[in-house]
Scaffold this active site. Sequence first.
Site, mmCIF file in Angstrom:
data_model
loop_
_atom_site.group_PDB
_atom_site.id
_atom_site.type_symbol
_atom_site.label_atom_id
_atom_site.label_comp_id
_atom_site.label_asym_id
_atom_site.label_seq_id
_atom_site.Cartn_x
_atom_site.Cartn_y
_atom_site.Cartn_z
ATOM 1 N N GLY A 157 0.828 -1.206 0.000
ATOM 2 C CA GLY A 157 0.000 0.000 0.000
ATOM 3 C C GLY A 157 0.856 1.247 0.000
ATOM 4 C CB SER B 120 -5.781 0.594 13.623
ATOM 5 O OG SER B 120 -6.708 1.610 14.020
ATOM 6 C CE1 TYR C 244 -10.054 0.217 11.151
ATOM 7 C CE2 TYR C 244 -9.423 -0.537 8.978
ATOM 8 C CZ TYR C 244 -9.170 0.216 10.098
ATOM 9 O OH TYR C 244 -8.024 0.958 10.181
ATOM 10 C CE LYS D 222 -5.913 -1.645 9.768
ATOM 11 N NZ LYS D 222 -4.630 -1.713 9.023
ATOM 12 C CG ASN E 249 -9.506 8.851 7.396
ATOM 13 O OD1 ASN E 249 -9.044 9.604 6.547
ATOM 14 N ND2 ASN E 249 -8.893 8.594 8.535
HETATM 15 C C1 RM4 Z 1 -8.458 3.872 11.870
HETATM 16 C C2 RM4 Z 1 -9.285 4.640 12.899
HETATM 17 C C3 RM4 Z 1 -9.686 5.968 12.309
HETATM 18 C C4 RM4 Z 1 -10.411 5.762 10.977
HETATM 19 C C5 RM4 Z 1 -9.608 4.847 10.061
HETATM 20 C C6 RM4 Z 1 -10.385 4.484 8.816
HETATM 21 O O1 RM4 Z 1 -8.050 2.629 12.335
HETATM 22 O O2 RM4 Z 1 -10.439 3.887 13.181
HETATM 23 O O3 RM4 Z 1 -10.503 6.686 13.213
HETATM 24 O O4 RM4 Z 1 -10.612 7.029 10.368
HETATM 25 O O5 RM4 Z 1 -9.259 3.664 10.724
#
Ligand code: RM4
Length: 254
Positions: free
Chosen positions: A13, A144, A157, A161, A195
Amino acid sequence: MTLLAGKRVLITGGSTGIGAAAAVEAARQGADVAINYASSEARALQVIEQIEALGRKGLAVQGDVADPATATDFVAKAVEALGGVDVFVTNAGICPFHAFLDMPVEVVDRTFQVNLHGAYYMVQAAANQMVKQGKGGAIVAVSSISALVGGEFQTHYTPTKAGVHSLMQSAAIALGKHNIRCNSVLPGTILTEINKDDLADTEKRDRMAARVPLGRLGEADDLAGPIVFLASDMAKYVTGAALLVDGGAFVNLQ
Ligand code: RM4
């Protein structure tokens, strides 16, 4: 002092966002860099231009990380072009925000296949090459804050993570004997393509920023240093660890 002098760094990525920022910083720190990208060829080539402008070798390889063959193909092409793999950053990921109760099967499957299965195949391919080289290595996963907390529209999601960091913990054990370190960075809310649509909602964007003690949402470049640190010999005794890079958001209850 350059922290990655002479290293061969591979990043998935790598055409945008955190992956691109890490790729350029790795080159700035003395590494040759290969990036994987899914579809943004023009952006991938712009990253290569930046790497080459820093006097380092760059390679861009297209591939869908959800396909296991992409992993062995990416590593093989990087070895052919750069001579080997010393650092691998598994970063590629998607987050198609969606409500839980009517979440389509194909959205769940694709998110798991890209974020978790793709990371698994890539880490396995990189680790096999590092073991073959016999000189150790460093693997960094972009997990994350969402490995630790939830999201109403991220039920598909957040488990991926959490899984990516758990993969680093188990791989750290499996690969320690080969002097291959495995660690995770846990970004908070970082403004990237992942995002862009979600944070076009200014009320949500302001709400997310308001919970960050450092007073702002993150930028991709905020992850470059922590990734380079975990990839470098500065972290030579760090493995199985998680490094929050979130401006303090996780700890901010009140
Ligand atoms: C991250 C976290 C952020 C989100 C992104 C897509 O792990 O959740 O807040 O904006 O993902």
